[in-house]
Design a protein around this motif. Structure first.
Motif, PDB file in Angstrom:
ATOM      1  N   ARG A  98      13.006  -8.896   2.010  1.00 19.65           N
ATOM      2  CA  ARG A  98      13.341 -10.226   2.542  1.00 19.65           C
ATOM      3  C   ARG A  98      12.605 -11.322   1.773  1.00 19.65           C
ATOM      4  N   SER A  99      11.324 -11.098   1.515  1.00 21.45           N
ATOM      5  CA  SER A  99      10.533 -12.089   0.799  1.00 21.45           C
ATOM      6  C   SER A  99      11.034 -12.261  -0.633  1.00 21.45           C
ATOM      7  N   TYR A 100      11.373 -11.170  -1.266  1.00 19.24           N
ATOM      8  CA  TYR A 100      11.854 -11.222  -2.653  1.00 19.24           C
ATOM      9  C   TYR A 100      13.155 -12.010  -2.731  1.00 19.24           C
ATOM     10  N   LEU A 101      14.064 -11.752  -1.791  1.00 20.53           N
ATOM     11  CA  LEU A 101      15.338 -12.459  -1.782  1.00 20.53           C
ATOM     12  C   LEU A 101      15.156 -13.946  -1.517  1.00 20.53           C
ATOM     13  N   ALA A 102      14.209 -14.282  -0.631  1.00 19.62           N
ATOM     14  CA  ALA A 102      14.033 -15.681  -0.246  1.00 19.62           C
ATOM     15  C   ALA A 102      13.223 -16.471  -1.273  1.00 19.62           C
ATOM     16  N   ASP A 103      12.143 -15.847  -1.780  1.00 16.35           N
ATOM     17  CA  ASP A 103      11.185 -16.613  -2.581  1.00 16.35           C
ATOM     18  C   ASP A 103      10.837 -15.993  -3.932  1.00 16.35           C
ATOM     19  N   GLY A 104      11.452 -14.855  -4.263  1.00 18.11           N
ATOM     20  CA  GLY A 104      11.132 -14.190  -5.521  1.00 18.11           C
ATOM     21  C   GLY A 104       9.937 -13.241  -5.382  1.00 18.11           C
ATOM     22  N   PRO A 105       9.594 -12.556  -6.479  1.00 23.96           N
ATOM     23  CA  PRO A 105       8.520 -11.568  -6.412  1.00 23.96           C
ATOM     24  C   PRO A 105       7.153 -12.219  -6.257  1.00 23.96           C
ATOM     25  N   GLY A 106       6.270 -11.484  -5.583  1.00 26.15           N
ATOM     26  CA  GLY A 106       4.893 -11.925  -5.514  1.00 26.15           C
ATOM     27  C   GLY A 106       4.540 -12.777  -4.327  1.00 26.15           C
ATOM     28  N   SER A 107       5.449 -12.942  -3.384  1.00 31.77           N
ATOM     29  CA  SER A 107       5.176 -13.840  -2.251  1.00 31.77           C
ATOM     30  C   SER A 107       5.073 -13.110  -0.924  1.00 31.77           C
ATOM     31  N   ALA A 108       5.290 -11.797  -0.911  1.00 36.45           N
ATOM     32  CA  ALA A 108       5.302 -11.060   0.357  1.00 36.45           C
ATOM     33  C   ALA A 108       3.918 -10.913   0.933  1.00 36.45           C
ATOM     34  N   ASP A 109       3.838 -10.915   2.243  1.00 33.61           N
ATOM     35  CA  ASP A 109       2.606 -10.657   2.984  1.00 33.61           C
ATOM     36  C   ASP A 109       2.748  -9.296   3.622  1.00 33.61           C
ATOM     37  N   PHE A 110       2.349  -8.262   2.897  1.00 36.03           N
ATOM     38  CA  PHE A 110       2.582  -6.884   3.343  1.00 36.03           C
ATOM     39  C   PHE A 110       1.662  -6.506   4.495  1.00 36.03           C
ATOM     40  N   SER A 111       2.175  -5.616   5.342  1.00 39.78           N
ATOM     41  CA  SER A 111       1.417  -5.197   6.525  1.00 39.78           C
ATOM     42  C   SER A 111       0.730  -3.846   6.348  1.00 39.78           C
ATOM     43  N   GLY A 112       1.125  -3.080   5.323  1.00 34.48           N
ATOM     44  CA  GLY A 112       0.588  -1.743   5.153  1.00 34.48           C
ATOM     45  C   GLY A 112       1.205  -0.725   6.090  1.00 34.48           C
ATOM     46  N   ARG A 113       2.342  -1.068   6.674  1.00 34.74           N
ATOM     47  CA  ARG A 113       3.018  -0.170   7.613  1.00 34.74           C
ATOM     48  C   ARG A 113       4.467   0.049   7.184  1.00 34.74           C
ATOM     49  N   ARG A 153       0.809  -1.224   0.000  1.00 29.14           N
ATOM     50  CA  ARG A 153       0.000   0.000   0.000  1.00 29.14           C
ATOM     51  C   ARG A 153       0.835   1.263   0.000  1.00 29.14           C
ATOM     52  N   LEU A 154       1.861   1.307   0.827  1.00 27.52           N
ATOM     53  CA  LEU A 154       2.663   2.523   0.957  1.00 27.52           C
ATOM     54  C   LEU A 154       3.510   2.778  -0.287  1.00 27.52           C
TER      55      LEU A 154
END
Length: 250
Positions: free
Chosen positions: A235-250, A197-198
């Motif tokens: 961190r998510s991109y480095l570990a698992d590639g794009p599209g896997s992050a669980d963003f918090s909106g913060r 979001r940000l």
């Protein structure tokens, strides 16, 4: 005018002024107020703006314009211009779902959206010149979108364009069957539910900065390093590639 929430994370800003959804100053101000409230709602990931199944908007309420004095026009010009540009100021991605006609003030409103989806029977245009007026919120955005020469043609002549020409000019982004306009807009809006979001809001501010966009991009990029989402995303991109992050909106 109403605000609907058909599914989690998506708001539909819907205006209905039958039979042709003409936009007068009051409706423009109501739309801007509703958009402002949605912009402050962190639960909303994307916004769809929609007229109805028959027509997005046939344009300006010329009966109102015919009654205005020059003093009244001067007093309200800035507010009307700002109101018709309300979608561009939203931090969320926005999409205009356009059926039937999208003319005058209706097209000026839609030009502030990030994406425009139309039915394959739609007519678009800025015909205010034919009433001895001009589009107060549309000229700059149209010129940036399709180039000065094409924008001058549409504004100076006030002519309408069909879906094929609108797509070729870059005036619209997607052409679908008339019955699929609203659903296509929802499909696009869903892409941003649970998204960063940000970072999306920052990217929108850069686009809106116009000629100062390069400077604004530097500032926005640096400020994102203070967000939790930047840490989560990298961190998510480095570990698992794009599209896997669980963003918090913060």
């Amino acid at each position: 005018m109403s605000v609907q929430r058909p599914e989690a994370g998506i708001a539909v800003l819907r205006f209905a002024r039958p039979p042709t959804n003409l936009i007068d100053a009051q409706l423009a101000f109501e739309l801007a107020g509703a958009a402002r409230a949605l912009g402050e709602d962190e639960s909303i990931a994307a916004v769809v703006v929609y007229g109805d199944e028959r027509v997005f908007s046939a344009g300006d309420d010329l009966a109102e314009a015919a009654r205005l004095t020059v003093e009244q026009a001067r007093a309200m010009a800035g507010d009307v211009q700002s109101a018709l540009g309300c979608l561009a100021r939203l931090p969320q991605p926005t999409v205009a779902a356009i059926s039937g006609y999208c003319l005058g003030a209706g097209l000026e409103l839609a030009l502030g959206a990030d994406r425009r989806i139309i039915g394959d029977n739609v007519k678009l245009g800025l015909p205010q010149i034919r009433a001895g007026l001009l589009p107060p919120a549309g000229i700059r955005r149209l010129s940036l979108l399709i180039g000065p020469a094409a924008a001058k043609d549409l504004v100076y002549t006030g002519r309408f364009v069909g879906p094929d020409e609108a797509a070729a000019l870059g005036l619209v982004d997607e052409v679908v069957a008339p019955d699929d306009v609203y659903l296509a807009a929802l499909r696009w809006a869903r892409r941003f539910v649970g998204g960063p979001r940000l970072a999306l809001a920052a990217a929108k501010r850069v686009f809106e900065a116009g000629p100062h966009g390069a400077e604004r991009a530097r500032v926005e990029w640096a400020e994102l390093f203070a967000t939790a989402d930047r840490s989560i995303g990298t961190r998510s991109y480095l570990a698992d590639g794009p599209g896997s992050a669980d963003f918090s909106g913060r």
